[in-house]
Design an enzyme around this catalytic site. Structure first.
Site, mmCIF file in Angstrom:
data_model
loop_
_atom_site.group_PDB
_atom_site.id
_atom_site.type_symbol
_atom_site.label_atom_id
_atom_site.label_comp_id
_atom_site.label_asym_id
_atom_site.label_seq_id
_atom_site.Cartn_x
_atom_site.Cartn_y
_atom_site.Cartn_z
ATOM 1 N N GLU A 130 0.886 -1.167 0.000
ATOM 2 C CA GLU A 130 0.000 0.000 0.000
ATOM 3 C C GLU A 130 0.916 1.207 0.000
ATOM 4 O O GLU A 130 1.600 1.483 0.975
ATOM 5 C CB GLU A 130 -0.916 -0.023 1.228
ATOM 6 C CG GLU A 130 -2.057 0.978 1.128
ATOM 7 C CD GLU A 130 -1.750 2.312 1.790
ATOM 8 O OE1 GLU A 130 -1.442 3.276 1.047
ATOM 9 O OE2 GLU A 130 -1.811 2.391 3.021
ATOM 10 N N CYS A 189 -1.957 8.950 3.063
ATOM 11 C CA CYS A 189 -1.935 8.499 1.666
ATOM 12 C C CYS A 189 -3.272 8.736 0.981
ATOM 13 O O CYS A 189 -3.315 9.004 -0.221
ATOM 14 C CB CYS A 189 -1.578 7.015 1.607
ATOM 15 S SG CYS A 189 0.075 6.622 2.173
#
Length: 459
Positions: A227, A261
């Site tokens: 990720e 993020c």
């Protein structure tokens, strides 16, 4: 290994790093423990996970303050993070049996055919500092419960959080060796991945770190989940609810002081509502309170490290030199602490850092578009594909746009967020694989086909 308070710039605590001998001992312990842990009943594993959730809730304030001291997270958000960690433990304690239940598959009439889900072994988790508890627990909760054991290599600026997570599992009653924190630098990661006792690796972090881990995992034929970064679009269509899009947009850009993020980073706004949106959005960003992260009223705390703040400012300066206009902020705060104010850039060139790179701080890039088609084209004109949001009063239109945005998640009339019940992850340079939900728990299991032929040797 030091943890430095980004608000006071003082050392919180110093920790002894683990050396190669310590790592060897941890790997041996993990391999030995796995053989016992995999044989432990799922009922017992689920019960221990419930106990871990209880420990988190009992120590919410302690762990929240630790995060705030080590990486500057506003205290109200830190408490919410501890609560979310308890939630993911609750989720898998309740649903792991369902997610890991053997799945019958229709085969020949004279055979029994099914898929079972067996653990792989010790898994290395390389985790970042920005959500120092949550991003570890969203790995650990499903994968320890499926029978794997975990080895955590946490970011070097949050060693206290790494030790605290180990403490949670120990005090919840997990056997020694089921979860271990390794206080090591990045230079030892390659060696750990190469070790035959490590069966898989997951990383949440930057693109370069992800590429390095993927290369090592691939070279050693080991499963990996990544990720990575994101530059999420926040699409405001011509029929959008402007007040809500602006208010939520400001929160979406500045969650965790902008260090997320899945924060909204590129605000793509239809020309018909552009001026109204920008005015409201700038007002919302300007109203955010920046200051002591332990103050209950603080919305935006310091950046986690001085070098990260300096890198962010360089990206802003370079973008302004290329033609972006600063509508708000744009300069680091003077005085103590690594503070960068909520910042809004308009007229952002697509090839500027604010247009094509990830800005990991409270800086919003605003773009004007003439149509829905252009909005989708710009949203997809990115190396990243983690999340995104679409704002419209026509929900069918919103779902249509969501279907065309290239990302791992799209939210209509809501900010992008993770949820234990839903798969989470990205495409393109935002990584691969999924965490959370049933898809997440299946990432690190052997999905084993079993075929039992009837009638052979039957009496």
């Amino acid at each position: 290994m030091q943890s430095v308070n980004p608000y006071t710039e003082s050392i919180v605590e110093e920790y002894d790093e683990h050396d190669e001998e310590d790592v060897e001992a941890a790997l041996s312990r993990a391999a030995e423990t796995f053989e016992e842990w995999r044989a432990t009943s799922l009922t017992e594993r689920r019960g221990l996970l419930t106990d871990a959730a209880d420990v988190l809730r009992e120590r919410e304030e302690k762990y929240a303050e630790l995060m705030t001291e080590e990486m500057g997270k506003p205290i109200t958000e830190a408490r919410s993070e501890v609560q979310k960690c308890a939630w993911v433990c609750d989720y898998y304690a309740e649903h792991a049996a369902e997610h890991l239940q053997e799945k019958t598959v229709q085969g020949p009439e004279d055979a029994e055919t099914y898929v079972r889900y067996d653990p792989l072994g010790p898994i290395l988790a390389v985790m970042p500092w920005n959500f120092p508890l949550w991003q570890v627990f969203r790995f650990a909760a499903p994968h320890l419960t499926s029978g794997n054991v975990g080895l955590l290599k946490h970011a070097s600026n949050v060693p206290g959080c790494a030790k605290a997570i180990e403490e949670v599992f120990r005090d919840a009653g997990y056997p020694e060796g089921v979860f271990q924190s390794l206080l090591v630098g990045s230079d030892l990661v390659e060696e750990i991945i190469e070790d035959d006792r490590v069966r898989a690796v997951t990383l949440t972090g930057s693109g370069p770190a992800g590429r390095s881990v993927a290369e090592q995992a691939g070279k050693n034929l080991k499963k990996s989940v990544l990720e990575l970064g994101g530059s999420d679009p926040h699409i405001v269509l011509d029929d959008a609810p402007i007040a809500e899009a602006a208010e939520t947009g400001a929160r979406a850009r500045t969650i965790n002081s902008g260090q997320s993020c899945i924060a909204a980073k590129r605000f793509i706004v239809h020309d018909a509502v552009y001026d109204e949106f920008v005015d409201r959005f700038v007002s919302e960003m300007e109203a955010l309170q920046m200051g002591d992260p332990k103050d209950e009223d603080t919305d935006v705390g310091p950046q986690a490290r001085e070098d990260l703040m300096e890198e962010l400012h360089e990206q802003v300066e370079d973008s302004v030199e290329m033609g972006a206009e600063v509508r708000l902020g744009g300069e680091p705060e003077d005085g103590e602490g690594y503070f960068y104010p909520p910042t809004v850039l308009t007229d952002v060139p697509r090839d500027s850092p604010a247009g094509c790179e990830e800005l990991f701080g409270p800086v919003a890039s605003v773009f004007r578009v003439e149509s829905e088609a252009e909005a989708v084209e710009l949203a997809n004109d990115s190396q990243y594909g983690l999340g995104g949001s679409v704002w419209t009063t026509n929900l069918e239109r919103g779902k249509g746009v969501a279907a065309r945005v290239e990302s791992g998640a799209v939210f209509v009339n809501e900010l992008t967020k993770s949820d234990p019940r839903l798969p989470f992850g990205g495409v393109k340079d935002s990584g691969y694989g999924r965490e959370l939900g049933v898809e997440g728990i299946h990432e690190f299991v052997n999905r084993k086909t079993v075929f039992v032929q009837h009638g052979v040797g039957d009496e």
